[in-house]
Structure formats: structure tokens, C-alpha cells
Design an enzyme around this catalytic site. Structure first.
Site, PDB file in Angstrom:
ATOM      1  N   SER A  34       0.837  -1.198   0.000  1.00  0.00           N
ATOM      2  CA  SER A  34       0.000   0.000   0.000  1.00  0.00           C
ATOM      3  C   SER A  34       0.879   1.258   0.000  1.00  0.00           C
ATOM      4  O   SER A  34       1.758   1.378  -0.850  1.00  0.00           O
ATOM      5  CB  SER A  34      -0.949  -0.079   1.198  1.00  0.00           C
ATOM      6  OG  SER A  34      -2.030   0.784   1.044  1.00  0.00           O
TER       7      SER A  34
ATOM      8  N   ASP B 208     -10.388  -3.615  -5.250  1.00  0.00           N
ATOM      9  CA  ASP B 208      -9.934  -2.629  -4.265  1.00  0.00           C
ATOM     10  C   ASP B 208     -10.954  -1.498  -4.108  1.00  0.00           C
ATOM     11  O   ASP B 208     -11.245  -0.777  -5.059  1.00  0.00           O
ATOM     12  CB  ASP B 208      -8.580  -2.054  -4.713  1.00  0.00           C
ATOM     13  CG  ASP B 208      -7.821  -1.386  -3.578  1.00  0.00           C
ATOM     14  OD1 ASP B 208      -8.466  -0.825  -2.677  1.00  0.00           O
ATOM     15  OD2 ASP B 208      -6.579  -1.435  -3.602  1.00  0.00           O
TER      16      ASP B 208
ATOM     17  N   HIS C  94      -8.458  -4.611  -1.294  1.00  0.00           N
ATOM     18  CA  HIS C  94      -7.149  -4.028  -1.003  1.00  0.00           C
ATOM     19  C   HIS C  94      -6.324  -4.914  -0.062  1.00  0.00           C
ATOM     20  O   HIS C  94      -6.788  -5.283   1.012  1.00  0.00           O
ATOM     21  CB  HIS C  94      -7.385  -2.658  -0.351  1.00  0.00           C
ATOM     22  CG  HIS C  94      -6.130  -1.881  -0.136  1.00  0.00           C
ATOM     23  ND1 HIS C  94      -5.310  -1.508  -1.182  1.00  0.00           N
ATOM     24  CD2 HIS C  94      -5.553  -1.395   0.987  1.00  0.00           C
ATOM     25  CE1 HIS C  94      -4.286  -0.816  -0.709  1.00  0.00           C
ATOM     26  NE2 HIS C  94      -4.404  -0.741   0.605  1.00  0.00           N
TER      27      HIS C  94
END
Ligand SMILES: *[C@@H]1O[C@H](CO)[C@@H](O)[C@H](O)[C@H]1NC(C)=O
Ligand SMILES: *[C@@H]1O[C@H](CO)[C@@H](O)[C@H](O)[C@H]1NC(C)=O
Ligand SMILES: *[C@@H]1O[C@H](CO)[C@@H](O)[C@H](O)[C@H]1NC(C)=O
Length: 327
Positions: free
Chosen positions: A112, A231, A293
């Protein structure tokens, strides 16, 4: 790990002494790995420790360094929300240059936001140099919305509340990490003027294009960009592939936002950060993983870590003497 014991008959006492002690056949020497955790996580959370162990199971003997800003886990987690990314990067660059195992270079995995931070490390520092950089669900073209917080994530809620005061204020640009990669396509002018991090590492501010950034990025062996197909945390999810929403179009009749893909981004077409050069030489690898995600399934990360991490640099070859001793 294999352990061999020298059991042969020794005639020369000197050699005998050396060979009668256990001889451990070392694991092959592999390129080390640096991991930078994601938002809400810390450098040594149970999940991170498990992931590192799985990589060590795959690539025996690999050295792994997990990037941290604070030794205390909760403080480290907090530093993912509050702080000035440029200052954090400076600390991390010094930290990495201090680790002797990394001195010959390393591969890197960014989870991330850790992904765009590692890219920034490559562009600004890269000493020691990164070989392959894999980013999972990163926000290379920023976010157009702040990540939603789970109910129990107090740092996230505090950061989100603080951001209501404005993501482009001087305070937010020096204290709220997510504000420093917030990129609102409807307010690009303000973003370009106020943003202290993303606009800089993307070389989007025309007066201050930094050639070091592109030279360093182009020096990567491979840049692997992983997008999570489902996501809903990263808005838009295409940011993981250098995509962003197109600037708002007032004459458009629909609410449907269009995505400008990587190869149509000005930073790509003008090659401001070397991304185009890297891509045209086949070294930008766009990967998709199924799921939300950071839903890191085995099918997602294993093939990538197999291919881009842990290359054997120096295969161990037993010397002739030792082979004879085994007879
Ligand atoms: C790096 O090493 C130097 C010298 O040992 C030390 O003073 C410094 O605090 C270290 N920096 C980091 C970020 O670990
Ligand atoms: C470009 O970036 C390098 C590495 O961060 C830095 O040392 C240099 O001062 C920058 N150059 C300019 C003109 O800002
Ligand atoms: C804006 O939207 C209109 C209608 O959809 C389209 O014809 C035009 O090309 C768009 N302009 C830009 C700059 O995207």
C-alpha cells in the site's frame, strides 16, 4: 539447512583440527529484501512477521529488513498516519544505509502506501540501490478520497477528522501522511502548489523536475505494480498502476469518471520520472490480484516473490577438501 560433519581420518594434525569441527554448509547467498508495511500496520505486526517467515521458507537464508519509523509497534503504526513523509524518508534512507547486510543492494516490497514511499526512496536516495521493486496496491498517482477507517482504528479516525480542515493546508501537508499523497483531479492547481510529497516524486511541478529521480528509477531492474481488482480502499484503484481520474469535465453529462491510464499520463508521455523508459525496455510489469485491497492470497504474492525476490548471488560450492573428507 544441511549440516555435514567431517568424519574422515585425519593425518595432518593441522588439517585434522580444522576438519574435526562440524562444517555447516551455508545457505546460498541471496539478494536481501526490504519490506515497508502499509497503513494501519506496523513493521513487526503478527501479519508482517508471518509474511516474512513465509518468504524465508521460500528463499532459504534470505535476509529481510522491515522498515520502521519507531521501535514501539503502536508508535510505528501511528507514524503511518501522522508525520511528514519527506522527513520519514530521510530517516528510512539512513536506516537502510546503516544495515550492513543491505550494502550490496536489495529487492524491495512495498505494501500500500509503503510502495510509493519505497519508490520515493529509489528516486531520491537509492544508496544502497534497489534491484526489483514490487508494490502491492500502492497509490502512485495518489488518492481522490481518504481511506475509510474501520471502527476500531483510532489513528485512522483521528487523521480523517483532522483532514476535514483541508488536505492542502500547510499543517496537513506537514502532519497528515495521507494528505501528502491526496491528489484531487478537480483541483490540480492547488495540489501542484501545495503538495509536499507526491507532486514532487512524480516530477509534476514543471519548474522543479529533478533528473536524479528519473535516472534512479530507470536504474531499477524491474518495477512490478500490483493492482487489486476489487480494491475499494484506494480511490481510484488504478492508482496502483499509475492511473488517475481525468480532470473534472463540466460539460460532461454523466457522473461516470474516466480513468487516465498510465501510458496516457503526462508524467509518462513526457517521461518525467523515467517510467516510460523503464516501460519501453520491458521493465514495468503490471499485475492484477483478485480481491479487496491487500488481500494477499498465495496465488497473488507467491509467483511474484518467487520470480522477483531472493535471487541467488553466490551459490555455495563445497571445496575439494571437504568433498574428500566425506568419502
Ligand atoms: C545510523 O548509524 C549511525 C552511526 O552508528 C547512528 O548514529 C544513527 O542513529 C543511525 N541512524 C539510523 C536511522 O538508524
Ligand atoms: C534532486 O534530488 C536529489 C536527490 O534527492 C537532491 O540531492 C537534489 O538536490 C535535487 N535537485 C534539485 C534541483 O532539487
Ligand atoms: C468533456 O466531455 C465532453 C462530453 O462528454 C467531451 O466531448 C470532451 O472531449 C470532454 N473534454 C475533456 C477535456 O475531457
Amino acid at each position: 539447512m544441511v549440516q555435514l560433519f567431517a568424519l574422515g581420518t585425519c593425518l595432518l594434525s593441522l588439517v585434522c583440527h580444522a576438519l574435526s569441527t562440524p562444517v555447516r554448509i551455508a545457505d546460498p547467498s541471496r539478494r536481501p529484501l526490504v519490506i515497508w508495511h502499509g497503513l494501519g500496520d506496523s513493521y513487526a505486526s503478527p501479519g508482517m512477521l508471518e509474511f516474512m517467515q513465509l518468504i524465508k521458507d521460500m528463499h532459504s537464508g534470505i535476509f529481510i529488513h522491515s522498515v520502521y519509523l519507531k521501535e514501539d509497534l503502536e508508535e510505528d503504526q501511528k507514524a503511518g498516519f501522522f508525520g511528514h513523509v519527506n522527513e520519514q524518508l530521510e530517516i528510512v534512507a539512513e536506516q537502510l544505509s546503516n544495515v550492513t547486510e543491505l550494502s550490496g543492494g536489495f529487492d524491495a516490497i512495498g505494501f500500500s502506501q509503503g510502495g510509493q514511499f519505497l519508490r520515493a526512496y529509489v528516486e531520491r536516495y537509492n544508496t544502497p540501490p534497489v534491484n526489483n521493486l514490487i508494490t502491492f496496491g500502492s497509490q502512485h498517482m495518489g488518492v481522490s478520497d481518504l481511506p475509510m477507517c474501520s471502527r476500531w482504528d483510532i489513528f485512522c479516525q483521528l487523521a480523517r477528522r483532522a483532514a476535514r480542515g483541508g488536505v492542502y493546508t500547510d499543517w496537513a501537508q506537514h502532519n497528515l501522511v495521507q494528505a501528502q499523497y491526496y491528489r484531487d483531479p478537480a483541483k490540480l492547481e492547488i495540489y501542484l502548489q501545495s503538495n509536499t510529497f507526491l507532486a514532487d516524486i512524480n516530477n509534476e511541478v514543471s519548474e522543479s523536475h529533478n533528473a536524479t529521480y528519473s535516472n534512479n528509477l530507470v536504474s531499477l531492474n524491474a518495477l512490478v505494480l500490483v493492482l487489486f481488482s476489487g480494491d475499494k480502499t484506494v480511490v481510484p484503484k488504478e492508482s496502483s498502476w499509475f492511473g488517475s481520474y481525468a480532470p473534472a469535465n463540466s460539460s460532461s453529462t454523466t457522473d461516470e469518471k474516466t480513468i487516465v491510464p498510465m501510458r496516457l499520463q503526462p508524467l509518462y508521455t513526457h517521461d518525467w520520472i523515467g517510467l516510460r523508459s523503464l516501460d519501453e525496455s520491458g521493465r514495468v510489469i503490471l499485475e492484477t490480484c483478485d480481491g479487496e485491497h491487500m488481500q494477499l492470497t498465495d496465488e497473488c504474492w507467491k509467483p511474484l516473490v518467487q520470480r522477483f525476490v531472493g535471487e541467488v548471488l553466490d551459490e555455495y560450492v563445497p571445496s575439494e577438501t571437504m568433498l574428500r573428507v566425506q568419502d
